[in-house]
Motif scaffolding. Structure first.
Motif, PDB file in Angstrom:
ATOM      1  N   THR A 254       1.169  -1.042   0.718  1.00  0.00           N
ATOM      2  CA  THR A 254      -0.002  -0.079   0.088  1.00  0.00           C
ATOM      3  C   THR A 254       0.597   1.189   0.418  1.00  0.00           C
ATOM      4  O   THR A 254       1.751   1.347   0.310  1.00  0.00           O
ATOM      5  N   ALA A 255       0.615   2.398  -1.024  1.00  0.00           N
ATOM      6  CA  ALA A 255       1.237   3.468  -0.590  1.00  0.00           C
ATOM      7  C   ALA A 255       0.850   3.898  -0.015  1.00  0.00           C
ATOM      8  O   ALA A 255      -0.012   3.954   0.965  1.00  0.00           O
ATOM      9  N   PRO A 256       1.923   4.444   0.994  1.00  0.00           N
ATOM     10  CA  PRO A 256       2.007   6.009   2.313  1.00  0.00           C
ATOM     11  C   PRO A 256       0.443   6.925   2.117  1.00  0.00           C
ATOM     12  O   PRO A 256       0.427   7.660   0.911  1.00  0.00           O
ATOM     13  N   ILE A 257      -0.270   7.489   3.192  1.00  0.00           N
ATOM     14  CA  ILE A 257      -1.256   8.398   3.132  1.00  0.00           C
ATOM     15  C   ILE A 257      -0.208   9.626   3.823  1.00  0.00           C
ATOM     16  O   ILE A 257       0.403   9.285   4.463  1.00  0.00           O
ATOM     17  N   VAL A 258      -0.542  10.141   2.499  1.00  0.00           N
ATOM     18  CA  VAL A 258       0.976  11.550   2.701  1.00  0.00           C
ATOM     19  C   VAL A 258      -0.012  12.866   2.857  1.00  0.00           C
ATOM     20  O   VAL A 258      -1.647  12.971   2.616  1.00  0.00           O
ATOM     21  N   ALA A 259       0.096  14.024   3.933  1.00  0.00           N
ATOM     22  CA  ALA A 259      -0.832  14.756   4.442  1.00  0.00           C
ATOM     23  C   ALA A 259      -0.283  15.674   4.553  1.00  0.00           C
ATOM     24  O   ALA A 259       1.017  15.581   4.129  1.00  0.00           O
ATOM     25  N   ALA A 260      -0.754  17.428   4.661  1.00  0.00           N
ATOM     26  CA  ALA A 260       0.204  18.483   3.869  1.00  0.00           C
ATOM     27  C   ALA A 260       1.298  18.441   5.010  1.00  0.00           C
ATOM     28  O   ALA A 260       2.404  19.529   4.870  1.00  0.00           O
ATOM     29  N   ASP A 261       0.862  18.571   6.146  1.00  0.00           N
ATOM     30  CA  ASP A 261       1.815  19.235   7.713  1.00  0.00           C
ATOM     31  C   ASP A 261       1.711  17.709   8.645  1.00  0.00           C
ATOM     32  O   ASP A 261       0.832  16.614   8.852  1.00  0.00           O
ATOM     33  N   ALA A 262       2.546  18.041   9.630  1.00  0.00           N
ATOM     34  CA  ALA A 262       2.995  16.739  10.702  1.00  0.00           C
ATOM     35  C   ALA A 262       1.193  16.627  11.331  1.00  0.00           C
ATOM     36  O   ALA A 262       0.549  15.325  11.442  1.00  0.00           O
ATOM     37  N   PRO A 263       0.456  18.050  11.423  1.00  0.00           N
ATOM     38  CA  PRO A 263      -0.793  18.109  12.593  1.00  0.00           C
ATOM     39  C   PRO A 263      -1.705  17.265  11.247  1.00  0.00           C
ATOM     40  O   PRO A 263      -2.522  16.618  12.342  1.00  0.00           O
ATOM     41  N   ALA A 264      -1.662  17.283  10.638  1.00  0.00           N
ATOM     42  CA  ALA A 264      -3.136  16.347   9.600  1.00  0.00           C
ATOM     43  C   ALA A 264      -2.467  14.905   8.590  1.00  0.00           C
ATOM     44  O   ALA A 264      -2.966  14.201   9.660  1.00  0.00           O
ATOM     45  N   ALA A 265      -1.444  14.665   9.565  1.00  0.00           N
ATOM     46  CA  ALA A 265      -1.045  13.904   9.129  1.00  0.00           C
ATOM     47  C   ALA A 265      -1.714  12.358  10.953  1.00  0.00           C
ATOM     48  O   ALA A 265      -2.161  11.682  10.709  1.00  0.00           O
ATOM     49  N   ALA A 266      -1.055  13.354  11.784  1.00  0.00           N
ATOM     50  CA  ALA A 266      -1.097  12.725  13.062  1.00  0.00           C
ATOM     51  C   ALA A 266      -3.054  12.704  13.188  1.00  0.00           C
ATOM     52  O   ALA A 266      -3.553  11.809  13.788  1.00  0.00           O
ATOM     53  N   GLU A 267      -3.596  14.168  12.778  1.00  0.00           N
ATOM     54  CA  GLU A 267      -5.555  13.768  11.820  1.00  0.00           C
ATOM     55  C   GLU A 267      -5.384  12.456  11.858  1.00  0.00           C
ATOM     56  O   GLU A 267      -6.876  11.486  11.607  1.00  0.00           O
TER      57      GLU A 267
END
Length: 245
Positions: free
Chosen positions: A3-16
Motif C-alpha cells: 500500500t502506498a503511504p497516506i501523505v498529508a500536508a503537514d505533521a498535524p494533518a498526518a497525525a489527524e
C-alpha cells in the motif's frame, strides 16, 4: 510495499489522519472482542497523535494501553514515553488506570523487561511460547530507519521468539526496553507515523531499498503497516496518496 503511504500536508494533518484510522481500527476490534490491546510509541509526532486521539469522541474504557518501547527513566522524566502518553492521552481521555500497562522505566532495564513480559503474558493468558497478538500497534521511525528501540545492526532484530527485551542504545548512551520483531509482525493491525524532512531518506530506503531489516529496522513492520507521512517526510517518495481530509 502493498500500500502506498497516506501523505498529508503537514505533521498535524498526518497525525489527524492517523488518529482517525486508529480509532476506526479500535472500534472495529471492539465489535469482535470485549477488550482490545493498543501499543503506542513516543516522539514529537506522537505528541500530536495523542492530542488528536484524546480529542476524539472515542470511549477508552475497553482499551488496554501498552508501550512499544520505553527509555529507562522515571515516569516523571521528560524523556519518558509513558509520561508523554499520560499528559497528552491518558489523563485528558480519562483512560482507566486499570487499563494501563506501562514499562517501569525507573527499574534496571533487564528487570523492567522481565516485568513487562510477565504483564503482557498475563494479559493475553499465554502459557506456552506463543506470541501475543496486539489489536493495534502504533510505530514511529527515526532518521536512521529504526523503529521501536530496534536500531540498525542490533542482534535483537533477528529475535522472532521473544516478547520484549532490554537494549542499550550507545548513540544515546541510554538503556531502553523494547518490544521485539516477532510480536510486531504478529499484530493484527499496524500503523506507522513519521513526519519531518529528516525522515525523508529513511522513508526512501525503507520503501525502495533492498529488504535488509538489520540496516533498515522499520522494514520489520513496513510490509503490513499503513504509513502516515507529511509531505516533508515523503519528499523522496513517488506515487503517494494525498489525504485531503
Amino acid at each position: 510495499m502493498n500500500t502506498a503511504p497516506i501523505v498529508a500536508a503537514d505533521a498535524p494533518a498526518a497525525a489527524e489522519a492517523c488518529a482517525r484510522y486508529i480509532v476506526a481500527l479500535l472500534d472495529d476490534a471492539l465489535s469482535r472482542r470485549e477488550v482490545v490491546a493498543f501499543a503506542v510509541s513516543g516522539g514529537a509526532a506522537v505528541s500530536l497523535l495523542f492530542d488528536k486521539l484524546a480529542a476524539s469522541a472515542f470511549h477508552w474504557d475497553r482499551v488496554h494501553l501498552f508501550w512499544v518501547d520505553e527509555r529507562v527513566v522515571p515516569p516523571t522524566d521528560d524523556a519518558s514515553n509513558y509520561g508523554l502518553a499520560y499528559r497528552r492521552l491518558i489523563e485528558p481521555a480519562h483512560i482507566p488506570v486499570a487499563n494501563i500497562h506501562r514499562i517501569y522505566g525507573e527499574l534496571d532495564a533487564p528487570e523492567a523487561a522481565v516485568r513487562y513480559v510477565a504483564d503482557i503474558r498475563g494479559f493475553f493468558h499465554l502459557d506456552g511460547a506463543e506470541l501475543p497478538r496486539f489489536d493495534v500497534v502504533q510505530l514511529g521511525m527515526g532518521p536512521d530507519a529504526h523503529t521501536a528501540s530496534l536500531f540498525p545492526g542490533s542482534p535483537l532484530i533477528e529475535d522472532r521468539a521473544g516478547i520484549a527485551a532490554a537494549v542499550f542504545a550507545p548513540q544515546f548512551n541510554q538503556w531502553r526496553v523494547t518490544l521485539l520483531p516477532g510480536l510486531l509482525e504478529a499484530a493484527r493491525s499496524t500503523v506507522l507515523l513519521a513526519t519531518g524532512a529528516e525522515k525523508a531518506e529513511a522513508v526512501r530506503a525503507v520503501f525502495h531499498g533492498p529488504y535488509d531489516p538489520k540496516k533498515y529496522p522499520a522494514q520489520i513492520a513496513a510490509r503490513q503497516a499503513v504509513w502516515f507521512l507529511d509531505r516533508a517526510a515523503a519528499q523522496e517518495r513517488i506515487e503517494i496518496k494525498l489525504d485531503n481530509h
